[in-house]
Each structure stands twice: as structure tokens, then as C-alpha cells.
Enzyme design. Structure first.
Site, mmCIF file in Angstrom:
data_model
loop_
_atom_site.group_PDB
_atom_site.id
_atom_site.type_symbol
_atom_site.label_atom_id
_atom_site.label_comp_id
_atom_site.label_asym_id
_atom_site.label_seq_id
_atom_site.Cartn_x
_atom_site.Cartn_y
_atom_site.Cartn_z
ATOM 1 N N ASP A 23 -11.023 -41.467 13.078
ATOM 2 C CA ASP A 23 -10.993 -41.512 14.385
ATOM 3 C C ASP A 23 -12.377 -42.165 15.238
ATOM 4 O OD1 ASP A 23 -9.986 -41.208 17.099
ATOM 5 O OD2 ASP A 23 -10.726 -39.292 17.425
ATOM 6 N N ASN A 71 0.569 -41.650 19.091
ATOM 7 C CA ASN A 71 0.163 -43.081 19.348
ATOM 8 C C ASN A 71 1.059 -44.179 19.813
ATOM 9 O OD1 ASN A 71 -2.303 -42.640 16.373
ATOM 10 N ND2 ASN A 71 -2.633 -42.330 18.661
#
Ligand code: IPE
Ligand code: IPE
Ligand code: MG
Length: 248
Positions: A23, A71
Site C-alpha cells: 500500500d 479497487n
């Protein structure tokens, strides 16, 4: 000078399976006044370095959270760029995986991937299928809740067809119907970028994993950071519900 961090690791106490939430690509790019995609591209270099680090230590399983089902809701352009990057990276990295003995694997709702990405993924998985040094699993279009729901559905189907007794359903059987089967459970889960959450990743499989959070953004995360995480892991006492005296 501090000794090389890799030499401080106890080789007899290495995790066999490391799971990572990669991330912070977007923030890394933003800090540099660039588009988010630039961070994703840079992140591929970290993937390469971490694989090298894992191979150096002889760790047999690495699972990377590459793209979540959530996502898909990002801006269309970013999703398209990520899919393009997936195709180009797989094409480039397959040769390296073949050289280094890495076996590619994928989990997630793969049918949602664009045909091009799915094809290159399947091609690379087939090409690297005989490799044995390290299994690299990409969690792509992955949702842990969806994975668990699908396992429940598969078991229900077996019961319905008379091929399974309800009483035979236990943790082991459910585990065998997860997409991660037969991978061992990760002992260590690393998340970069400072966020301290699981974000729908391997909810079942991480039940007893040691969690390691670092503020380092993914494009800056390199093998020394991985070794640092493993060093920290080796300091933890894994009790599995027992008392400290019992595990000593
Ligand atoms: C991780 O980086 C990559 C993916 C989720 C695909 P992010 O894109 O989430 O980066 P941040 O969290 O916005 O910085
Ligand atoms: C998790 O990161 C998914 C991947 C790293 C592929 P996100 O950036 O999507 O997670 P949240 O939204 O911050 O929880
Ligand atoms: Mg993020």
C-alpha cells in the site's frame, strides 16, 4: 557500523509464508507531484526486490495483495493503467521467474480481469508451473469475504447433491475449499504505508499471523525493510492461546 541486517536473522526461525499488503503507491507519487500511476510503476520495482529478498532467505511462499475487488471502483483510468501494468510486468517478470525458480499463482475473482491480463496471467502460471523454490501468489481482484462465501457455496452444493454430510463440515474442510488451498497459513503479514487494517485480505488465513505495520510507502519498501519485519517477527512470542510458560 550496524551489521548487515540479514546476518541478524535466525535462519531456523524464518516464516515460511509471508503475506503483504502493498500500500501507498498513490501517496508516494503525490508526494512527488506525479500521477498515481507513477507510484504503481515504481511499486513494481519493490515487488522485484522483495521477491529477491524472499529467495535469498529461502522462504517458500510469498503472497502479494495486488488488486482488491474494491479497487475496481477506482477511477477508470487508474484501473486501466493498473491492468496494463499487470500485463507488461508479467511479461517482463516471467523470464526472471523462470531463471530463479519462482512459481506464479493467483487467487481472486480472476474472471473479472480483462481478457488480455487474464491470458498473460494464465500463460505465466503455466510456464512457471514446474518451479519449486518459491510460490508467488498474486491476490488479484481479491476479496476474502467473497472467497469464504464461495467456499460455503461449494460445500452447500456438495451437501445438496448428496456428496457431503453436513456433519463432515469442519474448519479443515472449509479451508480446503478456499482458493489459497493448499498453501500454508501466512505466519507474517506486512502492510506498508502506515494504514493499520486488513482491507478484506486473507481474513481466514491470517487468524494467527503476526501483523507488522510500517509507515514506509510501498515504492520505498525494499529487501532490508523486509528483513527488518522478519527480525521483528522473530522477537514475537507466538502463543496460540497458550500461556508464555507453556510455549517456552
Ligand atoms: C496500493 O497503493 C496499490 C493498490 C491498491 C492497487 P494505493 O494505490 O492504494 O496507494 P495509496 O494508498 O492511495 O497511497
Ligand atoms: C488494499 O489497499 C489493496 C491492495 C493493496 C491491493 P487499499 O489502498 O485499496 O486499501 P484501503 O482502501 O486503504 O483499505
Ligand atoms: Mg491504498
Amino acid at each position: 557500523m550496524e551489521t548487515n541486517i540479514i546476518e541478524r536473522l535466525d535462519r531456523s526461525k524464518l516464516p515460511q509464508h509471508i503475506a503483504i499488503i502493498m500500500d501507498g503507491n498513490g501517496r508516494w507519487a503525490k508526494e512527488r507531484g506525479k500521477l498515481r500511476v507513477f507510484g504503481h510503476k515504481k511499486g513494481v520495482e519493490s515487488v522485484r526486490d522483495i521477491i529477491e529478498g524472499v529467495l535469498d532467505l529461502g522462504i517458500p511462499y510469498l503472497t502479494l495483495y495486488t488488486f482488491s475487488t474494491e479497487n475496481w471502483n477506482r477511477p477508470k483510468l487508474e484501473v486501466a493503467a493498473l491492468m496494463e501494468l499487470l500485463v507488461s510486468s508479467i511479461a517482463k517478470e516471467t523470464k526472471i521467474m523462470l531463471d530463479k525458480g519462482v512459481k506464479l499463482n493467483a487467487i481472486g475473482n480472476l474472471e473479472q480481469l480483462p481478457t488480455k491480463a487474464l491470458n498473460s496471467l494464465h500463460r505465466s502460471i503455466a510456464q512457471t508451473a514446474e518451479n519449486t523454490k518459491c510460490t508467488l501468489t498474486l491476490a488479484l481482484s481479491y476479496s476474502s469475504r467473497s472467497e469464504i462465501a464461495q467456499a460455503a457455496k461449494a460445500l452447500a452444493q456438495l451437501v445438496k447433491e448428496g456428496d457431503l454430510d453436513v456433519d463432515a463440515i469442519d474448519e479443515q474442510l472449509l479451508n480446503q475449499h478456499l482458493q489459497t488451498y493448499p498453501l500454508p497459513e501466512p505466519e507474517l503479514m506486512i502492510r506498508t504505508s502506515g494504514e493499520q487494517r486488513i482491507s478484506n485480505y486473507l481474513l481466514w488465513q491470517l487468524a494467527y499471523a503476526e501483523l507488522y505495520f510500517t509507515p514506509t510507502l510501498w515504492p520505498d519498501f525494499r529487501r532490508n525493510d523486509l528483513y527488518q519485519a522478519i527480525l521483528e517477527y522473530q522477537k514475537r512470542e507466538r502463543r496460540f492461546g497458550l500461556t508464555s510458560e507453556q510455549v517456552k
